[in-house]
Design an enzyme around this catalytic site. Structure first.
Site, PDB file in Angstrom:
ATOM      1  N   LEU A 132       0.833  -1.206   0.000  1.00 48.84           N
ATOM      2  CA  LEU A 132       0.000   0.000   0.000  1.00 48.84           C
ATOM      3  C   LEU A 132       0.871   1.260   0.000  1.00 48.84           C
ATOM      4  O   LEU A 132       0.692   2.151  -0.835  1.00 48.84           O
ATOM      5  CB  LEU A 132      -0.899  -0.032   1.249  1.00 48.84           C
ATOM      6  N   GLN A 284      10.896  -0.347  47.215  1.00 46.61           N
ATOM      7  CA  GLN A 284       9.550   0.122  46.838  1.00 46.61           C
ATOM      8  C   GLN A 284       9.539   0.794  45.463  1.00 46.61           C
ATOM      9  O   GLN A 284       8.550   0.721  44.740  1.00 46.61           O
ATOM     10  CB  GLN A 284       9.002   1.061  47.906  1.00 46.61           C
ATOM     11  N   GLN A 341      15.551  -0.134  31.722  1.00 42.86           N
ATOM     12  CA  GLN A 341      16.117   0.644  32.831  1.00 42.86           C
ATOM     13  C   GLN A 341      16.363  -0.245  34.050  1.00 42.86           C
ATOM     14  O   GLN A 341      17.402  -0.165  34.703  1.00 42.86           O
ATOM     15  CB  GLN A 341      15.159   1.803  33.179  1.00 42.86           C
ATOM     16  N   HIS A 343      16.973  -3.308  34.145  1.00 39.55           N
ATOM     17  CA  HIS A 343      18.070  -4.255  33.905  1.00 39.55           C
ATOM     18  C   HIS A 343      19.450  -3.592  33.972  1.00 39.55           C
ATOM     19  O   HIS A 343      20.469  -4.287  33.853  1.00 39.55           O
ATOM     20  CB  HIS A 343      17.908  -4.937  32.536  1.00 39.55           C
ATOM     21  N   GLY A 345      22.877  -2.008  32.964  1.00 39.06           N
ATOM     22  CA  GLY A 345      23.713  -2.219  31.775  1.00 39.06           C
ATOM     23  C   GLY A 345      23.287  -3.432  30.960  1.00 39.06           C
ATOM     24  O   GLY A 345      23.348  -3.428  29.723  1.00 39.06           O
ATOM     25  N   GLU A 368       1.167   0.661   9.860  1.00 40.69           N
ATOM     26  CA  GLU A 368      -0.303   0.522   9.847  1.00 40.69           C
ATOM     27  C   GLU A 368      -0.981   1.731  10.494  1.00 40.69           C
ATOM     28  O   GLU A 368      -1.982   1.616  11.187  1.00 40.69           O
ATOM     29  CB  GLU A 368      -0.741  -0.810  10.466  1.00 40.69           C
TER      30      GLU A 368
HETATM   31  C1  LIG Z   1       9.045  -1.766   9.614  1.00 37.58           C
HETATM   32  C2  LIG Z   1       7.962  -1.257   8.705  1.00 37.58           C
HETATM   33  C3  LIG Z   1       7.154  -2.161   8.009  1.00 37.58           C
HETATM   34  C4  LIG Z   1       6.183  -1.698   7.127  1.00 37.58           C
HETATM   35  N1  LIG Z   1       5.433  -2.601   6.405  1.00 37.58           N
HETATM   36  C5  LIG Z   1       4.552  -2.138   5.471  1.00 37.58           C
HETATM   37  C6  LIG Z   1       3.850  -3.056   4.615  1.00 37.58           C
HETATM   38  O1  LIG Z   1       3.997  -4.275   4.716  1.00 37.58           O
HETATM   39  N2  LIG Z   1       3.020  -2.555   3.669  1.00 37.58           N
HETATM   40  C7  LIG Z   1       2.821  -1.216   3.516  1.00 37.58           C
HETATM   41  O2  LIG Z   1       2.049  -0.837   2.636  1.00 37.58           O
HETATM   42  N3  LIG Z   1       3.467  -0.322   4.315  1.00 37.58           N
HETATM   43  C8  LIG Z   1       4.319  -0.759   5.278  1.00 37.58           C
HETATM   44  N4  LIG Z   1       4.994   0.134   6.092  1.00 37.58           N
HETATM   45  C9  LIG Z   1       4.799   1.575   5.874  1.00 37.58           C
HETATM   46  C10 LIG Z   1       4.089   2.255   7.030  1.00 37.58           C
HETATM   47  O3  LIG Z   1       2.735   1.931   7.046  1.00 37.58           O
HETATM   48  C11 LIG Z   1       4.385   3.759   6.916  1.00 37.58           C
HETATM   49  O4  LIG Z   1       5.755   3.924   7.259  1.00 37.58           O
HETATM   50  C12 LIG Z   1       3.506   4.583   7.816  1.00 37.58           C
HETATM   51  O5  LIG Z   1       2.176   4.600   7.349  1.00 37.58           O
HETATM   52  C13 LIG Z   1       4.019   6.032   7.944  1.00 37.58           C
HETATM   53  O6  LIG Z   1       4.252   6.572   6.687  1.00 37.58           O
HETATM   54  P1  LIG Z   1       5.659   7.323   6.384  1.00 37.58           P
HETATM   55  O7  LIG Z   1       6.748   6.414   6.778  1.00 37.58           O
HETATM   56  O8  LIG Z   1       5.601   7.778   4.975  1.00 37.58           O
HETATM   57  O9  LIG Z   1       5.666   8.556   7.373  1.00 37.58           O
HETATM   58  P2  LIG Z   1       4.970   9.978   7.125  1.00 37.58           P
HETATM   59  O10 LIG Z   1       3.595   9.764   6.574  1.00 37.58           O
HETATM   60  O11 LIG Z   1       5.909  10.837   6.356  1.00 37.58           O
HETATM   61  O12 LIG Z   1       4.845  10.513   8.603  1.00 37.58           O
HETATM   62  C14 LIG Z   1       5.880  11.228   9.277  1.00 37.58           C
HETATM   63  C15 LIG Z   1       5.343  11.735  10.606  1.00 37.58           C
HETATM   64  O13 LIG Z   1       4.266  12.639  10.379  1.00 37.58           O
HETATM   65  C16 LIG Z   1       3.211  12.327  11.275  1.00 37.58           C
HETATM   66  N5  LIG Z   1       1.918  12.787  10.760  1.00 37.58           N
HETATM   67  C17 LIG Z   1       1.125  12.200   9.857  1.00 37.58           C
HETATM   68  N6  LIG Z   1      -0.003  12.909   9.657  1.00 37.58           N
HETATM   69  C18 LIG Z   1       0.100  13.991  10.469  1.00 37.58           C
HETATM   70  C19 LIG Z   1      -0.726  15.103  10.735  1.00 37.58           C
HETATM   71  N7  LIG Z   1      -1.913  15.241  10.117  1.00 37.58           N
HETATM   72  N8  LIG Z   1      -0.303  16.027  11.624  1.00 37.58           N
HETATM   73  C20 LIG Z   1       0.890  15.908  12.234  1.00 37.58           C
HETATM   74  N9  LIG Z   1       1.729  14.868  12.042  1.00 37.58           N
HETATM   75  C21 LIG Z   1       1.332  13.919  11.172  1.00 37.58           C
HETATM   76  C22 LIG Z   1       3.282  10.803  11.371  1.00 37.58           C
HETATM   77  O14 LIG Z   1       2.576  10.349  12.499  1.00 37.58           O
HETATM   78  C23 LIG Z   1       4.783  10.618  11.492  1.00 37.58           C
HETATM   79  O15 LIG Z   1       5.164  10.816  12.847  1.00 37.58           O
HETATM   80  C24 LIG Z   1       5.980  -0.305   6.983  1.00 37.58           C
HETATM   81  C25 LIG Z   1       6.791   0.582   7.710  1.00 37.58           C
HETATM   82  C26 LIG Z   1       7.756   0.123   8.547  1.00 37.58           C
HETATM   83  C27 LIG Z   1       8.606   1.119   9.291  1.00 37.58           C
END
Ligand SMILES: Cc1cc2nc3c(=O)[nH]c(=O)nc-3n(C[C@H](O)[C@H](O)[C@H](O)COP(=O)(O)OP(=O)(O)OC[C@H]3O[C@@H](n4cnc5c(N)ncnc54)[C@H](O)[C@@H]3O)c2cc1C
Length: 385
Positions: A132, A284, A341, A343, A345, A368
């Site tokens: 996606l 504690q 924390q 644990h 080091g 997601e």
């Molecule tokens: C390990 C990993 C596995 C993945 N696997 C898949 C997969 O199998 N299939 C797939 O399709 N995708 C996958 N993804 C993609 C993942 O879904 C996206 O990384 C995610 O949706 C965020 O998109 P981006 O990385 O482009 O970040 P960006 O969209 O550029 O976001 C950057 C920052 O902006 C923030 N942000 C977003 N909207 C707003 C807003 N309105 N106001 C303020 N801040 C905002 C976000 O929260 C984030 O902190 C994967 C990602 C990772 C890291």
């Protein structure tokens, strides 16, 4: 290994508790001993093992295609992810991708598509992926640009997908591409594309802090039959969101598994570590930390299994799934940080379980739908009334 009294909560039916207990015993015997290095090979092997033992039958819907039941059982998927994550992050990943990568076929596939893909997913013979995200369309996923142009009996795909889990080792990709029936989200359709389709290239493999197979894909004039479309033209975005309602909730469950393991490790460590003439557990400050960890975990668990239960009652759960995903991943990050924390080091030493949990949990707050995106979903849903 861990407290499992939550299995007695009213969200579950007796078969759910039995499933979690059986899987826990199986996982204790079969998982957690990766040699390191070849993450692709480890994933393939885990999928084979999970398929052979029957656990992947819960990742697809339809008894006719090897599924455990005719509809997706969200609570079963969540319990499986929580249990696997508690034992082995890569095993959880392998299970999750079989479900996420084939979820749209379970929900919307034609009998032929279901026969062709789902039975191989359930048996562990085929690896699935969900394509996606794009370089310029992550959180703003309705802006995706990868296009599928209709030409007679075919679609021709051009564009890119990135961050695709199982990218490079998947046997097929459920792909979301722009078909242009309407602007934005209403002009996207879903397809199943076989990995060996000419025109589909693995452009780049991507390394992350908790390694798993991940890639950027390029489609250059990739021609697929029109019969590879999943559901109606222009309905792909809705299908992606329906798939995510299930799997977002299951990301929350995976976070619970990581956090539960961190709590378990912390209790064992606090009891055994001696300092100032007594055990760490006798202080504690340690007791309040353990209390905070357990409460963060139970709060997240209640939201997660509420969402899963509601979905299994046939209810729309976009808001509840967002609350569960946001809370469980954020709380798990806090719990695991406290475990590191506690644990000292040892907590940052490579090979220590809480060190690997610290790396495992981080991406769950991003993929997601990042936490900020979940907040927007919840806020908008409430304000809409
Ligand atoms: C390990 C990993 C596995 C993945 N696997 C898949 C997969 O199998 N299939 C797939 O399709 N995708 C996958 N993804 C993609 C993942 O879904 C996206 O990384 C995610 O949706 C965020 O998109 P981006 O990385 O482009 O970040 P960006 O969209 O550029 O976001 C950057 C920052 O902006 C923030 N942000 C977003 N909207 C707003 C807003 N309105 N106001 C303020 N801040 C905002 C976000 O929260 C984030 O902190 C994967 C990602 C990772 C890291």
């Amino acid at each position: 290994m861990a407290d499992r009294t939550y299995l007695d909560w009213p969200f579950f039916e007796p078969h759910h508790g039995e499933l979690a207990r059986r899987l826990d015993a199986w996982a204790g015997e079969h998982l957690g001993a990766h040699a390191g290095g070849d993450v692709d090979g480890q994933c393939r092997e885990l999928v084979r093992q999970l398929g052979q033992a029957g656990w992947l039958s819960h990742a697809v819907a339809g008894r006719d295609v090897g599924g455990h039941a005719d509809a997706i059982d969200t609570r079963a998927i969540c319990l499986i992810r929580e249990t696997l994550a508690r034992h082995d992050g890569l095993a959880d990943f392998a299970f999750a991708m079989q479900g996420l990568g084939s979820g749209a076929i379970s929900l919307q596939g034609t009998p032929e598509q279901r026969r062709r893909y789902l039975s191989r997913v359930a048996s562990g013979q085929a690896l699935a992926a969900f394509a996606l995200s794009e370089p310029q369309a992550g959180s703003d996923v309705a802006a995706l640009a990868c296009s599928a142009r209709s030409e007679g009996d075919s679609y021709v795909i051009d564009g890119q997908k990135t961050w695709i889990s199982n990218g490079g080792i998947a046997d097929f990709y459920v792909l979301f591409a722009r078909t242009g029936e309407a602007p934005g989200a209403r002009g996207i359709s879903a397809f199943v594309v076989d990995a060996d389709q000419p025109g589909l290239h693995i452009a780049e493999r991507i390394d992350v802090i908790a390694p798993h197979p991940l890639a950027r894909l390029e489609f250059r004039g990739c021609r697929i039959p029109a019969s590879a479309r999943l559901g109606a033209a222009g309905e792909g975005f809705k299908l992606a969101m329906r798939t995510l309602d299930v799997f977002r909730t299951s990301v929350a469950a995976a976070a619970l598994g990581f956090a539960r393991r961190a709590l378990h490790e912390s209790i064992a460590w606090a009891r055994s570590r001696q300092m100032f003439g007594q055990s760490l557990a006798d202080f504690q400050i340690t007791q309040t930390k353990i209390a905070q960890m357990a409460t963060l975990l139970d709060a997240a668990s209640l939201l997660t299994y509420r969402a899963a239960w509601l979905r299994d009652q046939g209810r729309r759960i976009t808001r509840e799934a967002a609350m569960a995903k946001m809370t469980a991943t954020e709380n798990a990050q806090q719990v695991i940080d406290m475990a590191v924390q506690m644990h000292g080091g040892m907590g940052v030493r490579k090979g220590c379980i809480v060190e690997s949990l610290y790396r495992e949990i981080r991406a769950l707050r991003i993929y997601e739908g990042a936490t900020e995106v979940q907040q927007l979903i919840i806020g908008k849903d409430l304000l809409r009334g």
